[in-house]
Motif scaffolding. Structure first.
Motif, PDB file in Angstrom:
ATOM      1  N   ALA A  16      -0.573  59.240 -32.556  1.00 53.40           N
ATOM      2  CA  ALA A  16      -1.681  60.018 -33.555  1.00 53.40           C
ATOM      3  C   ALA A  16      -2.256  59.161 -34.536  1.00 53.40           C
ATOM      4  N   GLY A  17      -2.078  57.855 -34.524  1.00 57.82           N
ATOM      5  CA  GLY A  17      -2.673  56.779 -35.304  1.00 57.82           C
ATOM      6  C   GLY A  17      -3.798  56.048 -34.780  1.00 57.82           C
ATOM      7  N   VAL A  18      -4.036  56.163 -33.501  1.00 59.20           N
ATOM      8  CA  VAL A  18      -5.208  55.459 -32.790  1.00 59.20           C
ATOM      9  C   VAL A  18      -6.425  56.130 -33.078  1.00 59.20           C
ATOM     10  N   THR A  19      -7.361  55.226 -33.716  1.00 59.13           N
ATOM     11  CA  THR A  19      -8.619  55.777 -34.104  1.00 59.13           C
ATOM     12  C   THR A  19      -9.510  54.680 -33.618  1.00 59.13           C
ATOM     13  N   VAL A  20     -10.745  55.068 -33.366  1.00 55.14           N
ATOM     14  CA  VAL A  20     -11.956  54.198 -33.349  1.00 55.14           C
ATOM     15  C   VAL A  20     -12.666  53.869 -34.745  1.00 55.14           C
ATOM     16  N   SER A  21     -12.793  52.958 -35.220  1.00 55.81           N
ATOM     17  CA  SER A  21     -13.222  52.635 -36.782  1.00 55.81           C
ATOM     18  C   SER A  21     -14.496  52.476 -36.623  1.00 55.81           C
ATOM     19  N   SER A  22     -15.182  51.911 -35.549  1.00 56.42           N
ATOM     20  CA  SER A  22     -16.683  51.508 -35.618  1.00 56.42           C
ATOM     21  C   SER A  22     -17.217  51.044 -34.031  1.00 56.42           C
ATOM     22  N   ALA A  23     -18.387  51.257 -33.860  1.00 58.96           N
ATOM     23  CA  ALA A  23     -19.017  51.004 -32.600  1.00 58.96           C
ATOM     24  C   ALA A  23     -20.238  50.275 -32.861  1.00 58.96           C
ATOM     25  N   ALA A  24     -20.746  49.401 -31.779  1.00 60.89           N
ATOM     26  CA  ALA A  24     -21.853  48.756 -31.864  1.00 60.89           C
ATOM     27  C   ALA A  24     -22.347  48.489 -30.255  1.00 60.89           C
ATOM     28  N   ILE A  25     -23.737  48.286 -30.282  1.00 65.31           N
ATOM     29  CA  ILE A  25     -24.157  47.993 -29.132  1.00 65.31           C
ATOM     30  C   ILE A  25     -24.650  46.462 -29.030  1.00 65.31           C
ATOM     31  N   GLU A  26     -24.165  45.699 -28.115  1.00 67.06           N
ATOM     32  CA  GLU A  26     -24.386  44.284 -28.142  1.00 67.06           C
ATOM     33  C   GLU A  26     -25.299  43.978 -26.844  1.00 67.06           C
ATOM     34  N   VAL A  27     -26.175  42.815 -27.347  1.00 64.06           N
ATOM     35  CA  VAL A  27     -26.972  42.274 -26.326  1.00 64.06           C
ATOM     36  C   VAL A  27     -26.620  40.794 -25.975  1.00 64.06           C
ATOM     37  N   SER A  28     -26.977  40.398 -24.782  1.00 61.41           N
ATOM     38  CA  SER A  28     -27.289  38.943 -24.680  1.00 61.41           C
ATOM     39  C   SER A  28     -28.324  38.787 -23.683  1.00 61.41           C
ATOM     40  N   ILE A  29     -28.996  37.899 -23.963  1.00 62.20           N
ATOM     41  CA  ILE A  29     -30.206  37.356 -22.981  1.00 62.20           C
ATOM     42  C   ILE A  29     -29.539  36.277 -22.025  1.00 62.20           C
ATOM     43  N   SER A  30     -30.011  36.511 -20.884  1.00 53.18           N
ATOM     44  CA  SER A  30     -29.374  35.608 -19.774  1.00 53.18           C
ATOM     45  C   SER A  30     -29.551  34.124 -20.121  1.00 53.18           C
ATOM     46  N   ALA A  31     -28.606  33.331 -19.905  1.00 51.18           N
ATOM     47  CA  ALA A  31     -28.776  31.643 -20.174  1.00 51.18           C
ATOM     48  C   ALA A  31     -28.734  31.063 -18.850  1.00 51.18           C
ATOM     49  N   THR A  32     -29.161  29.908 -18.867  1.00 52.21           N
ATOM     50  CA  THR A  32     -29.001  29.119 -17.560  1.00 52.21           C
ATOM     51  C   THR A  32     -27.635  28.378 -17.362  1.00 52.21           C
ATOM     52  N   LYS A  33     -27.082  28.178 -18.283  1.00 52.68           N
ATOM     53  CA  LYS A  33     -25.516  27.731 -18.239  1.00 52.68           C
ATOM     54  C   LYS A  33     -24.685  28.587 -19.361  1.00 52.68           C
ATOM     55  N   GLY A  34     -23.263  28.457 -18.768  1.00 51.81           N
ATOM     56  CA  GLY A  34     -22.433  28.795 -19.999  1.00 51.81           C
ATOM     57  C   GLY A  34     -22.351  30.233 -19.786  1.00 51.81           C
ATOM     58  N   ARG A  35     -21.263  30.901 -20.594  1.00 53.12           N
ATOM     59  CA  ARG A  35     -21.002  32.228 -20.774  1.00 53.12           C
ATOM     60  C   ARG A  35     -22.192  32.867 -21.540  1.00 53.12           C
ATOM     61  N   PRO A  36     -22.474  34.234 -21.174  1.00 52.43           N
ATOM     62  CA  PRO A  36     -23.535  34.756 -22.208  1.00 52.43           C
ATOM     63  C   PRO A  36     -22.661  35.146 -23.657  1.00 52.43           C
ATOM     64  N   VAL A  37     -23.687  34.910 -24.567  1.00 56.87           N
ATOM     65  CA  VAL A  37     -23.244  35.336 -25.996  1.00 56.87           C
ATOM     66  C   VAL A  37     -24.153  36.552 -26.383  1.00 56.87           C
ATOM     67  N   PHE A  38     -23.134  37.502 -26.982  1.00 59.46           N
ATOM     68  CA  PHE A  38     -23.225  38.591 -27.461  1.00 59.46           C
ATOM     69  C   PHE A  38     -23.423  38.876 -28.660  1.00 59.46           C
ATOM     70  N   HIS A  39     -24.765  39.591 -29.146  1.00 59.10           N
ATOM     71  CA  HIS A  39     -24.886  40.023 -30.715  1.00 59.10           C
ATOM     72  C   HIS A  39     -25.195  41.263 -30.749  1.00 59.10           C
ATOM     73  N   ALA A  40     -24.500  41.874 -31.983  1.00 64.71           N
ATOM     74  CA  ALA A  40     -24.849  43.331 -32.179  1.00 64.71           C
ATOM     75  C   ALA A  40     -26.362  43.711 -32.559  1.00 64.71           C
ATOM     76  N   VAL A  41     -26.847  44.533 -32.224  1.00 64.66           N
ATOM     77  CA  VAL A  41     -28.284  44.813 -32.530  1.00 64.66           C
ATOM     78  C   VAL A  41     -28.383  46.178 -32.936  1.00 64.66           C
ATOM     79  N   GLU A  42     -29.214  46.468 -34.029  1.00 65.67           N
ATOM     80  CA  GLU A  42     -29.691  47.895 -34.479  1.00 65.67           C
ATOM     81  C   GLU A  42     -30.804  48.425 -33.732  1.00 65.67           C
ATOM     82  N   SER A  43     -31.605  47.702 -32.815  1.00 63.05           N
ATOM     83  CA  SER A  43     -32.801  48.187 -32.227  1.00 63.05           C
ATOM     84  C   SER A  43     -32.865  47.045 -30.941  1.00 63.05           C
ATOM     85  N   LEU A  44     -33.405  47.528 -30.116  1.00 60.86           N
ATOM     86  CA  LEU A  44     -33.629  46.807 -28.902  1.00 60.86           C
ATOM     87  C   LEU A  44     -35.494  46.737 -28.409  1.00 60.86           C
TER      88      LEU A  44
END
Length: 177
Positions: A16-44
């Protein structure tokens, strides 16, 4: 007396106590090396004549204030687009979701919050955008909807979330000094 207590205990849902408190859409631009880094965005920024380079995902903050841990939770999520003809300025119309997936969460511990990442199938998103562009349409907004699938006796209060972001076709105008 004991049977009344047992009946009352069994009628209370375990999660009964499991709830979703927030949601975000995140974006990562492809990089040449390493793992992608995601950032929350309000527009795309995604013009119709460019190849989509960004990786999209949704991120949910899930809390469990229930009496015990939630195990074997399933989150079903969908991505839909509000589309309009390329070259028109009127607001678009929402279409049915073009991507439907689910994610299994092994455990959400009691009294703790957890961040849940919902990866969006990049190939399916790019293919959908290509088919829209070929038909002369393009999205002016994207919406992610997610729900923790309920079990017998559970309600949906706090278990459903939606997040909408506008899709910009033109870069923001430069501010005058």
């Amino acid at each position: 007396m004991t049977s009344a207590f047992l009946a009352a205990l069994l009628s209370v849902p375990a999660s009964a106590g499991v709830t979703v408190s927030s949601a975000a859409i995140e974006v990562s631009i492809s990089a040449t090396k390493g793992r992608p880094v995601f950032h929350a965005v309000e527009s795309l920024y995604l013009p119709p004549d460019a190849k989509p380079a960004a990786r999209l995902r949704a991120a949910l903050s899930v809390d469990n204030d229930g009496p015990r841990a939630e195990s074997g939770a399933v989150i079903r999520f969908a991505l839909s687009a509000r589309i309009r003809r390329v070259g028109e300025t009127a607001e678009g119309q929402w279409t049915v979701p073009f991507l439907l997936e689910e994610r299994h969460i092994p455990v959400v511990k009691r009294g703790r919050g957890v961040s849940v990442v919902l990866p969006l199938n990049r190939v399916a998103v790019v293919e959908h955008l290509k088919s829209l562009r070929a038909a002369g349409y393009w999205p002016d907004a994207l919406k992610i909807e997610a729900v923790f699938l309920p079990r017998a006796g559970e309600g949906l209060e706090g278990r459903v979330v939606a997040k909408t972001i506008p899709v910009d076709w033109k870069p923001a105008a430069a501010k005058a000094p």
